[in-house]
Write a protein that holds these residues in place. Structure first.
Motif, PDB file in Angstrom:
ATOM      1  N   ASN A  53      15.737 -17.251   8.683  1.00  9.13           N
ATOM      2  CA  ASN A  53      15.201 -18.478   8.099  1.00  9.13           C
ATOM      3  C   ASN A  53      16.249 -19.569   8.221  1.00  9.13           C
ATOM      4  OD1 ASN A  53      12.993 -19.702   6.254  1.00  9.13           O
ATOM      5  ND2 ASN A  53      14.919 -20.256   5.249  1.00  9.13           N
ATOM      6  N   GLU A  99      17.105 -23.595   7.038  1.00  6.44           N
ATOM      7  CA  GLU A  99      16.771 -24.752   6.215  1.00  6.44           C
ATOM      8  C   GLU A  99      17.631 -25.933   6.656  1.00  6.44           C
ATOM      9  OE1 GLU A  99      16.293 -26.105   1.531  1.00  6.44           O
ATOM     10  OE2 GLU A  99      17.638 -24.460   2.060  1.00  6.44           O
ATOM     11  N   SER A 120      14.604 -31.848   2.644  1.00  6.30           N
ATOM     12  CA  SER A 120      14.845 -30.599   3.376  1.00  6.30           C
ATOM     13  C   SER A 120      13.544 -30.080   3.964  1.00  6.30           C
ATOM     14  CB  SER A 120      15.433 -29.534   2.454  1.00  6.30           C
ATOM     15  OG  SER A 120      16.684 -29.937   1.924  1.00  6.30           O
ATOM     16  N   SER A 177      12.146 -26.196   6.135  1.00  7.34           N
ATOM     17  CA  SER A 177      12.550 -24.871   6.583  1.00  7.34           C
ATOM     18  C   SER A 177      11.620 -24.384   7.684  1.00  7.34           C
ATOM     19  CB  SER A 177      12.512 -23.866   5.422  1.00  7.34           C
ATOM     20  OG  SER A 177      13.417 -24.212   4.408  1.00  7.34           O
ATOM     21  N   TYR A 221      21.504 -21.138   7.357  1.00  7.92           N
ATOM     22  CA  TYR A 221      20.987 -20.155   8.318  1.00  7.92           C
ATOM     23  C   TYR A 221      21.119 -18.760   7.703  1.00  7.92           C
ATOM     24  CZ  TYR A 221      20.893 -17.355  12.666  1.00  7.92           C
ATOM     25  OH  TYR A 221      20.609 -16.437  13.641  1.00  7.92           O
TER      26      TYR A 221
END
Length: 681
Positions: free
Chosen positions: A58, A60, A114, A116, A45
């Protein structure tokens, strides 16, 4: 405006996300198979820019566990921040509770994969970062959550304590919302888990969703919904106990006269359930039938039929393969009774099956007169306590002492009903003593309790507990006892001299540590004395606490003990209630009442010759709510149609109302056709 790429940065490893993902979940993890998968994740974060009243961030998300097909990430802010705009995820935030949901193109996350997303937010005063994140409803701490393993049935049942019934929902007739409860949601199950419950009993009625004989095919949509709720519960670390519920009285009760037909239907249902859930993890267990009962049979005949059902259930599930080969199976007594003959009959069945993964189940609502407030059962008396204690002792001696675990599949108080304006039937302190005693007995006798909740305890619309104090007694009772007293109220007359008043302390093995009013400690000697177990409040203290003696509760003090919850004692001012003449009909009759700070304990009904009037004519004391209904805000006492239907035509009935302040008031009613007249004494 000043921006920085790394004004705030926090890396949180989020583990133990979702276990047991099998088919679909409504708003969370969807697994590829029925087996419970190891799950975990981490979140990066970052606040990437910040100005006077706003910021950009942002996030992720990295999956550390088995692949997932959809995801929701949730967090809260302590300082009132808000999401104002989100990209690369769907914004489902509500005020300070932020929620980002996956989109089609980023929904699937492989192991190590992952994704985002970003958002803009508002802030004022402070912009502290979230303390924790939840993925698909699960708090994550950076570990990969492996499915728990249970070596014995005793161990698994112990891990279920405490349990909660999502009652009157999937078991309701007319559909999931047919009896007034909303649909089961993941938020509901998260609330239950957050309160400390470790298992969910999932009652399901199947009859309305079955095709015709001989296959009795379960509607696929209904089976999917049952699986969906099961998945959500497992994903939120709740063990699940799935059963056949109201079918027991809807059609299975006809087994004595339609033996082969009823048995074929029962076996068809369990064959399909077993097949659908055979690859589910050990945290799913099966209960053969809820409260089995049979029309026109004696208990001994019923025991034989329950044995036949339990054996058939065992054979079907064990023979279906997969994880069903050693899944925990739960078997009831006749009507889930704890009477010794029924316990012995079930014990014989379990012994004959020689299967270590079987548990017994009974239901306990306390002695019936106390549970519904009838026949003078107004208090948690020594007799009530002894009946509960002896029931637990019998069940323990029959099963637990022989390493057969016991689940109290339903418990509570029958007269506690949120649909009534007066909850509960019992005086409040007496109800608290019941909960305290039941929790202790279950812990002492090593049994798992599953609270029956059809909406009376957890408000499913607001997801708030209707009575936090009752819930606190259940929470505290998991680990310790709480002290109580002979009563939770001291009634003082509105006018007149106040005198010393005494209560008996029930220490429950604890030390009494004094009395408090809020943060102020009362003075021993001047305000109260303790001699043995007798607690006496002085006239001077009661006069001060009663203040201007307005009707009702003037002050609440606490008796504190060395452990557990304090016992509340309410100082109440009152006068003898006044009842006025009235007229009405058998379907609508209410006595105008000035309660004057007092409340009804019970009502007696007798004819002039002394015989008992009204329903349950074996006792003069009538059942609360079924026959009389006090409405304190409205200032009335209603008498029900069921009461008048059992009253003789033209004969005066003397009603004697007993009040908790200690007094009684007589009132006379007479029924003529559908007309009722009432006169005060």
């Amino acid at each position: 405006m000043k921006t920085s790429d790394t004004i705030h940065r926090r890396r949180l490893r989020l583990g133990a996300i979702a276990a047991a993902a099998v088919t679909a979940l409504t708003a969370g993890l969807i697994g590829a198979s029925g087996a419970q998968a190891a799950q975990g994740c981490e979140v990066d974060y970052r606040v990437t820019g910040q100005w006077s009243d706003g910021f950009n961030a942002n996030v992720e998300v990295t999956n550390l566990g088995e692949p997932v097909d959809t995801w929701d990430l949730e967090w809260t802010w302590a300082d009132g921040q808000r999401v104002t705009h989100m990209w690369n995820a769907e914004d489902k935030s509500k005020a300070a509770s932020a929620k980002a949901s996956s989109l089609g193109y980023n929904a699937s996350l492989a192991t190590g994969g992952s994704t985002s997303f970003g958002f803009s937010g508002s802030w004022s005063g402070a912009n502290t970062e979230p303390a924790e994140f939840r993925l698909n409803g699960r708090l994550c701490d950076g570990t990969v959550d492996e499915p728990p393993a249970y070596d014995t049935a005793m161990e698994q049942v112990a891990a279920m304590q405490p349990g909660w019934n999502v009652g009157n929902t999937l078991d309701a007739l007319g559909g999931e919302t047919g009896w007034g409860n909303p649909l089961i949601t993941e938020e509901l199950l998260q609330t239950v888990k957050a309160e400390g419950y470790n298992s969910l009993r999932l009652p399901v009625t199947w009859d309305e969703n079955l095709g015709p004989a001989p296959d009795y095919t379960i509607d696929p949509a209904w089976l999917d919904r049952v699986a969906e709720v099961t998945d959500m519960a497992l994903a939120n670390d709740l063990q699940v106990l799935l059963n056949i519920h109201h079918d027991s009285w809807m059609w299975l009760s006809a087994m004595p006269t339609d033996h082969d037909g009823a048995l074929a239907k029962y076996e068809a249902i369990w064959t399909q359930i077993a097949e659908r859930f055979k690859d589910y993890p050990a945290e799913l267990s099966f209960e053969s039938i809820n409260e089995p009962q049979f029309t026109g049979t004696e208990p001994a005949e019923g025991d034989v039929l329950v044995d036949e059902l339990n054996v058939a259930f065992h054979e079907i599930v064990r023979g279906s393969g997969g994880n069903n080969e050693d899944r925990l199976l739960v078997m009831p007594t006749l009507v889930t009774s704890a009477d010794q003959p029924q316990l012995d009959a079930l014990k014989a069945t379990i012994d004959s099956l020689d299967d270590p993964m079987i548990a017994a189940t009974v239901h306990m609502y306390g002695p019936w007169p106390f549970s519904v407030n009838i026949a003078g059962g107004t208090t948690y008396s020594e007799q009530v306590e002894q009946e509960i204690t002896s029931t637990f002792e019998r069940v323990h001696a029959t099963f637990v002492a022989d390493d057969i675990p016991v689940i109290i599949g339903e418990w509570g108080v029958l007269g506690y009903d949120w649909t009534r304006p007066i909850v509960p039937s019992q005086q409040y302190g007496e109800l608290l003593k019941f909960f305290e005693g039941m929790m202790f007995q279950a812990r002492d006798k090593q049994m798992t309790l599953m609270l029956w909740d059809a909406g009376s305890y957890l408000n499913r619309d607001t997801l708030e507990w209707r009575d936090p104090l009752i819930q606190s007694y259940m929470d505290s009772g998991l680990t310790t006892r709480s002290g109580t007293a002979s009563f939770d109220s001291i009634y003082v007359e509105k006018v007149g001299t106040i005198t010393d008043e005494s209560l008996t302390l029930h220490r429950n093995g604890l030390e009494f540590e004094g009395l408090w009013q809020g943060s102020t400690e009362l003075a021993e000697g001047a305000d109260y004395t303790v001699t043995g177990d007798t607690l006496t409040l002085t006239a001077a203290a009661l006069t001060r606490l009663a203040g201007d003696r307005a009707y009702g509760t003037n002050a609440t003090i606490e008796a504190r003990f060395s452990d557990g919850l304090p016992w509340q004692i309410h100082i109440i001012s009152y006068d003898t209630p006044e009842l006025s003449d009235a007229s009405g009909t058998t379907s609508s009759f209410a006595i105008p009442t000035e309660f004057n700070g007092d409340r009804i304990a019970t009502m007696e009904a007798k004819y002039a010759d002394g015989t008992f009037a009204g329903p349950h004519d074996w006792t003069s004391y009538k059942e609360f709510w079924a026959t009389y209904r006090p409405d304190y805000p409205a200032g009335s006492i209603g008498l029900t149609a069921d009461f008048f239907n059992a009253v003789r035509e033209g004969e005066a009935v003397t009603l004697t109302f007993h009040f908790w302040g200690g007094g009684t008031v007589d009132y006379t009613v007479t029924k003529t056709g559908t007309t009722v007249t009432g006169t005060s004494a």
